[in-house]
Design a protein around this motif. Structure first.
Motif, short mmCIF file in Angstrom:
data_model
loop_
_atom_site.label_atom_id
_atom_site.label_comp_id
_atom_site.label_asym_id
_atom_site.label_seq_id
_atom_site.Cartn_x
_atom_site.Cartn_y
_atom_site.Cartn_z
N PRO A 52 33.46 56.38 54.74
CA PRO A 52 31.80 56.63 54.16
C PRO A 52 31.09 56.42 54.82
O PRO A 52 30.77 54.93 55.72
CB PRO A 52 32.43 56.47 52.86
CG PRO A 52 33.44 55.17 53.10
CD PRO A 52 34.28 55.09 54.48
N LEU A 53 29.60 56.76 54.99
CA LEU A 53 28.24 56.32 55.43
C LEU A 53 27.70 55.79 54.43
O LEU A 53 27.12 54.85 54.24
CB LEU A 53 27.13 57.64 55.99
CG LEU A 53 26.29 57.74 55.91
CD1 LEU A 53 25.76 56.40 57.07
CD2 LEU A 53 25.40 59.32 56.02
N VAL A 54 27.99 55.79 52.67
CA VAL A 54 28.19 54.80 52.15
C VAL A 54 29.24 54.51 51.42
O VAL A 54 29.72 55.20 50.88
CB VAL A 54 26.73 55.37 50.56
CG1 VAL A 54 26.63 54.92 49.70
CG2 VAL A 54 25.47 56.09 51.66
N ARG A 55 29.64 53.08 50.99
CA ARG A 55 30.25 52.66 51.05
C ARG A 55 29.66 51.95 49.18
O ARG A 55 29.21 51.24 49.54
CB ARG A 55 31.25 52.13 52.05
CG ARG A 55 30.95 50.98 51.86
CD ARG A 55 32.18 50.05 53.55
NE ARG A 55 32.96 49.36 52.65
CZ ARG A 55 33.99 48.32 53.93
NH1 ARG A 55 33.17 47.99 54.63
NH2 ARG A 55 34.58 48.33 52.53
N ARG A 56 31.22 52.19 48.71
CA ARG A 56 31.31 51.00 47.61
C ARG A 56 31.94 49.33 48.10
O ARG A 56 33.06 49.64 48.65
CB ARG A 56 32.40 51.26 46.25
CG ARG A 56 31.77 52.29 46.08
CD ARG A 56 31.56 52.94 45.17
NE ARG A 56 30.91 53.88 44.19
CZ ARG A 56 29.57 53.54 42.91
NH1 ARG A 56 29.01 51.89 42.55
NH2 ARG A 56 28.91 54.67 42.85
N HIS A 57 31.23 48.72 47.56
CA HIS A 57 32.11 47.07 48.07
C HIS A 57 33.49 46.95 47.21
O HIS A 57 33.37 47.02 45.98
CB HIS A 57 31.08 46.04 47.40
CG HIS A 57 31.09 45.13 47.86
ND1 HIS A 57 32.71 44.08 47.62
CD2 HIS A 57 31.10 44.29 49.14
CE1 HIS A 57 32.57 42.82 47.81
NE2 HIS A 57 31.84 43.02 49.31
N PRO A 58 34.09 46.68 47.78
CA PRO A 58 35.04 46.49 47.39
C PRO A 58 35.40 45.54 45.89
O PRO A 58 36.60 45.64 44.92
CB PRO A 58 36.76 46.05 48.20
CG PRO A 58 35.83 45.57 49.37
CD PRO A 58 34.00 46.06 49.50
N TYR A 59 34.62 44.92 45.66
CA TYR A 59 34.74 44.03 45.07
C TYR A 59 34.01 43.77 44.11
O TYR A 59 33.81 44.52 42.40
CB TYR A 59 34.72 42.24 45.45
CG TYR A 59 35.92 41.91 46.18
CD1 TYR A 59 37.48 41.89 44.98
CD2 TYR A 59 36.39 42.05 47.21
CE1 TYR A 59 38.57 41.29 45.94
CE2 TYR A 59 37.21 42.04 47.61
CZ TYR A 59 38.28 41.37 47.60
OH TYR A 59 39.89 41.05 48.41
N SER A 60 32.46 43.85 44.68
CA SER A 60 31.02 44.12 43.28
C SER A 60 30.87 45.57 42.84
O SER A 60 30.27 46.19 42.07
CB SER A 60 30.16 44.21 43.93
OG SER A 60 29.42 44.76 44.79
N GLY A 61 31.98 46.53 43.98
CA GLY A 61 31.29 48.26 43.43
C GLY A 61 29.72 48.45 43.65
O GLY A 61 29.75 49.89 44.12
N ARG A 69 41.22 51.39 53.10
CA ARG A 69 41.00 51.66 53.66
C ARG A 69 39.56 51.55 52.25
O ARG A 69 39.10 52.27 51.01
CB ARG A 69 40.97 53.21 53.92
CG ARG A 69 41.80 53.38 54.57
CD ARG A 69 41.81 55.26 55.18
NE ARG A 69 40.75 55.42 55.92
CZ ARG A 69 40.94 56.51 56.14
NH1 ARG A 69 41.98 57.86 57.11
NH2 ARG A 69 39.87 57.07 57.24
N PRO A 70 38.03 51.99 53.63
CA PRO A 70 36.73 51.60 52.31
C PRO A 70 36.23 53.42 51.67
O PRO A 70 37.29 54.70 52.41
CB PRO A 70 35.48 51.88 53.52
CG PRO A 70 36.03 51.65 55.03
CD PRO A 70 37.78 52.03 55.24
N VAL A 71 36.12 52.87 50.49
CA VAL A 71 36.07 53.89 49.93
C VAL A 71 34.41 54.35 49.17
O VAL A 71 33.71 53.45 49.34
CB VAL A 71 36.34 53.87 48.48
CG1 VAL A 71 37.96 54.47 48.65
CG2 VAL A 71 35.85 52.54 47.09
N GLY A 72 34.22 55.67 49.22
CA GLY A 72 32.49 55.78 49.72
C GLY A 72 32.09 56.03 47.83
O GLY A 72 33.07 55.81 46.98
#
Ligand code: SIN
Length: 276
Positions: A182-191, A273-276
């Motif tokens: 994802p070009l813009v990703r959500r942080h896995p802990y803070s969101g 995997r990173p999520v957007g």
């Protein structure tokens, strides 16, 4: 962005409470430094493992002789042989963004500090995203970048800012296909949302003509690496720096090859995997 953690000796056993404080500081400040440590490779590795599973670097000729999870970064040449990877990562990038499961955190332990320079630069990708105009956020949210090992902005193998290429055998081991992130990703802990891998390994944006996608990535990288988003880490011997690859880009700076600089590096992976 950027904080120093004091009063912690990484060579000694650490309680969960202290570790959790360090991890929370990393998530809050993106880059943290623990100065003046005195670490054996095993102790460095044991601490790193608490952040995630170490992933050895693809360039295995620079692995530490007894601890292959450690990558030796060094410009020192002994008996005509490099003792480590020189000029590694001298361009803005996020570690292992060319892998499906990229790096969560990277840790450097400083062994030799040059008389001049040798700093590492960081750029805050959460703040850079936050500051974008709404129209740009709308344009890029949900977009996917295509990534492959290398520095897309310098492919000249003779240049010091080109990523040193893996051998065919190393490529075969790690896979060399395009990786979607994802070009813009959500942080896995803070969101929190951040620009992700807009420089370094991203060569295109899925569904956009190549030149248009690359131009947009370069525009975003120019925005997100402006001095106002940067933190400069200046090392002393024994300093440990840890950064969060989900929320920063980083770049090494070029140093005089005759001025010794050596660091040990451990990179630990995400669990998904990173999520957007
Ligand atoms: C890296 O990109 O991991 C290297 C950073 C540095 O050598 O300053």
């Amino acid at each position: 962005m950027g904080a120093e953690v004091e009063g912690v000796d990484l060579s000694r056993p650490m309680s969960d409470a202290t570790f959790n404080d360090i991890r929370d500081a990393l998530h809050r400040h993106h880059v943290i430094a623990l100065r003046g440590q005195n670490l054996q490779p095993q102790a460095f590795l044991e601490f790193a493992r608490r952040l995630g599973p170490p992933e050895p670097h693809v360039l295995d000729q620079y692995h530490h002789a007894t601890h292959p999870d450690i990558l030796v970064l060094s410009n020192v040449v002994r008996d005509g042989k490099p003792t480590g990877l020189a000029d590694g990562g001298t361009y803005w990038h996020s570690d292992y963004s060319y892998l499906e499961i990229p790096a969560r955190a990277t840790l450097l332990y400083s062994i030799e500090v040059p008389k001049v320079g040798g700093d590492t630069l960081f750029a805050d990708q959460e703040q850079a995203y936050e500051d974008l105009p709404d129209a740009m956020k709308k344009r890029i949210d949900g977009r996917v970048t295509l990534n492959v090992y290398g520095n897309r902005d310098d492919l000249d193998l003779k240049s010091r800012t080109c990523a040193p290429p893996p051998t065919q055998q190393q490529k075969d081991k790690r896979g060399a296909h395009l990786i979607r992130h994802p070009l813009v990703r959500r942080h896995p802990y803070s969101g929190r949302k951040a620009l992700y891998s807009v420089s370094g390994t991203s060569f295109a944006i899925e569904g956009m003509p190549d030149d248009e996608g690359l131009a947009l990535l370069r525009e975003l990288a120019a925005h997100s690496t402006q001095p106002r988003y940067q933190y400069r880490m200046q090392y002393g011997v024994g300093d440990v720096v840890i950064w969060d690859n989900a929320s920063v880009l980083h770049s090494a700076t070029l140093t005089d090859p005759a001025d010794p600089r050596t660091l040990f590096r451990i990179t630990v992976k995400e669990t998904q995997r990173p999520v957007g």
